[in-house]
Write a protein that holds these residues in place. Structure first.
Motif, PDB file in Angstrom:
ATOM      1  N   TYR A   1      -5.169  -1.560   3.800  1.00  0.00           N
ATOM      2  CA  TYR A   1      -3.607  -1.585   3.022  1.00  0.00           C
ATOM      3  C   TYR A   1      -4.603  -2.136   1.778  1.00  0.00           C
ATOM      4  O   TYR A   1      -3.954  -3.432   1.426  1.00  0.00           O
TER       5      TYR A   1
ATOM      6  N   ALA B   1       0.983  -1.624  -0.177  1.00  0.00           N
ATOM      7  CA  ALA B   1       0.213  -0.358  -0.524  1.00  0.00           C
ATOM      8  C   ALA B   1       0.665   1.130  -0.208  1.00  0.00           C
ATOM      9  O   ALA B   1       0.207   2.658  -0.235  1.00  0.00           O
TER      10      ALA B   1
ATOM     11  N   ARG C   1      -4.085   3.408   4.249  1.00  0.00           N
ATOM     12  CA  ARG C   1      -5.105   2.674   4.670  1.00  0.00           C
ATOM     13  C   ARG C   1      -5.763   3.314   2.812  1.00  0.00           C
ATOM     14  O   ARG C   1      -5.917   4.701   3.006  1.00  0.00           O
TER      15      ARG C   1
ATOM     16  N   GLY D   1      -3.697  -6.488   5.076  1.00  0.00           N
ATOM     17  CA  GLY D   1      -3.257  -5.252   4.275  1.00  0.00           C
ATOM     18  C   GLY D   1      -2.789  -7.132   2.590  1.00  0.00           C
ATOM     19  O   GLY D   1      -2.784  -7.696   2.545  1.00  0.00           O
TER      20      GLY D   1
END
Length: 399
Positions: free
Chosen positions: A52, A16, A35, A221
Motif C-alpha cells: 500500500y 493508498a 495496492r 502501507g
C-alpha cells in the motif's frame, strides 16, 4: 485549573486510497484494491509483490523549494503533505500554534546493499571508493536521517512556533501525540496544535524490523494522518479537565468532535499487555463520563504481530463482556495496509468522519457495509510493539 474548550477538526489523510477521509471511506465500502507493485522500492520486499504505497510528494505538491526534497526522508515529505492537507483551510496561524508528531524510526540505510558490496570490492583503491561514495551516498544523508527533520520542515513552512513534541517509534506514538496536543490546548499552553503521525516508508529494511518484532505477515502501507486541536472559544470553560465540545468551528467549515477521554498504560509481555489495554480503556471511558454501552464504534490498532492481536481481542472481550450489544470492531487495513504510528491516528480521522455523519463501517465477511452509528462515540486503540498502549474516546454530536 482553568481549561479551554477544544475541538478536533480539519482531518487530513494521505493513504493508498487517496488524500481525503472520504476517499478512504469510499474505498473501504467499495472493496477497492489500493495496492501497488513494489518494484519501485530500493530492494525486494519479502513475501509480497504489492504493498500500500503512496506517491512521493514533489516540491510543487508540498509548496516548498526543491532543495527541501534533498534534505528530507520520504517519511518527512509524507508528513509535510499530511500537514498541508490539514491546514488547507483559511484559518490564520499564530505564534501560539504547536505541533505534535508521531514518527517511526528511520528505515533507510546510508548505503544500499549493492553499494556496500561494490565498496568492499573497491577497498584497495581510495580513488574508486571516493567515486563510489560520490555516486551512492544521497546528498545531505545525515540530515535526512533525523526524524526531527519532519518537525523542522512542518514548523518552518507553516510558521508553527508554539509548544512541540515528537514521539517515536511505535503505533502508540500517534495517539500520544493526539492526547498531548489536545491537552496542550485545553491547558492553555497552545492556542491550537497540529497533530499528526506518519508511517514508516515501505523498504526492505522495514521487513527486518518487523520480523524481529514478531511480524505476522500483514501487508505494510505508507501514509500520514493529521488533524487540528483548536480552541473553540476565546474564553475558558468551567469544568476542570474538559478537552472539548462539539459544534462548527469558525472559519473551518467543518464539524468538530472532541477527545472525550483517554488512557495510557504499559504491558511488556503478551499477558500483561491485555491487562494494560483494559486499564487504558477503562481510564478513557471514565474520563469520557461513559461506559462500554456508550461506545458505538471500536477501531483497534492494526495488529501486525500475533501478540498484539491476541492482547487487543482479549482486552476488548473483557471490556465489553457485559454489554448487551457489542460495538462493531473495524480496521482500515484492507485499504491502507499497516501504517505503524499513523494507523491509530488514521483511525481517529476515520472516526471523526463517521461521527460527523452519524455513520460507521462494519466488516461483513470480506465486504464492508455502512450503517447508522448507534452511539456518538468511537473508541480508538494503539498497541505498541514494546508494550506501550493507548485508548481514546472521540465524541461527536448527538443525532
Amino acid at each position: 485549573m482553568t481549561t479551554h474548550d477544544v475541538r478536533l477538526t480539519a482531518p487530513g489523510l494521505l493513504t493508498a486510497a487517496g488524500t481525503d477521509p472520504g476517499d478512504l471511506w469510499e474505498a473501504l465500502v467499495a472493496g477497492k484494491d489500493t495496492r501497488r507493485p513494489t518494484e519501485a522500492l530500493a530492494g525486494p520486499w519479502p513475501e509480497f509483490d504489492t504493498a500500500y504505497l503512496v506517491d512521493d510528494p514533489d516540491a510543487a505538491t508540498l509548496g516548498v523549494h526543491r532543495r527541501v526534497l534533498r534534505t528530507s526522508e520520504k517519511q518527512a515529505r509524507m508528513a509535510l503533505h499530511g500537514a498541508r492537507l490539514a491546514l488547507a483551510g483559511p484559518a490564520e496561524r499564530g505564534p501560539g500554534w504547536g505541533l505534535y508528531l508521531g514518527l517511526p524510526t528511520v528505515d533507510e540505510e546510508l548505503l544500499r546493499f549493492g553499494a556496500l558490496d561494490r565498496l568492499h570490492k573497491a577497498a584497495g583503491s581510495p580513488a574508486e571508493v571516493a567515486a563510489l561514495y560520490g555516486r551512492e551516498v544521497p546528498p545531505f544523508s545525515g540530515l535526512s536521517h533525523l526524524n526531527s527533520t519532519a518537525a523542522a520542515h512542518i514548523s518552518a513552512v507553516f510558521g508553527l512556533t508554539g509548544a512541540m513534541a515528537a514521539y517515536s517509534p511505535f503505533s502508540d506514538a500517534g495517539l500520544t501525540a493526539l492526547i498531548d496536543g489536545a491537552l496542550s490546548v485545553a491547558e492553555g499552553e497552545n492556542e491550537a496544535a497540529l497533530v499528526g503521525a506518519v508511517s514508516p516508508k515501505v523498504h526492505p529494511l522495514l521487513f527486518a524490523q518487523y520480523e524481529e518484532l514478531g511480524w505476522n505477515g500483514a501487508v505494510p502501507g505508507e501514509g500520514a494522518a493529521f488533524l487540528l486541536a483548536e480552541r473553540a472559544a476565546d474564553g475558558p470553560v468551567g469544568s476542570v479537565g474538559s478537552v472539548g465540545s462539539v459544534g462548527p468551528v469558525a472559519g473551518s467549515g467543518a464539524l468538530g468532535a472532541r477527545l472525550a477521554g483517554y488512557g495510557r498504560a504499559f504491558g511488556a509481555g503478551p499477558q500483561d499487555r491485555a491487562e494494560a489495554l483494559v486499564e487504558a480503556v477503562h481510564a478513557a471511558l471514565e474520563t469520557a463520563g461513559t461506559d462500554a454501552a456508550g461506545i458505538g464504534w471500536v477501531l483497534p490498532d492494526a495488529a501486525w504481530t500475533a501478540d498484539g492481536a491476541r492482547a487487543q481481542d482479549a482486552a476488548l472481550d473483557r471490556v465489553f463482556a457485559g454489554a448487551a450489544d457489542r460495538p462493531a470492531r473495524f480496521t482500515s487495513e484492507p485499504a491502507t495496509g499497516v501504517l505503524g504510528p499513523a494507523h491509530p491516528l488514521a483511525h481517529a480521522v476515520l472516526a471523526l468522519h463517521g461521527l460527523a455523519a452519524g455513520r460507521r463501517l462494519v466488516a461483513d465477511g470480506d465486504a464492508v457495509r455502512e450503517e447508522a452509528l448507534p452511539a456518538p462515540r468511537a473508541l480508538v486503540l494503539a498497541c505498541g510493539a514494546r508494550g506501550q498502549v493507548c485508548a481514546v474516546v472521540l465524541e461527536g454530536a448527538e443525532k
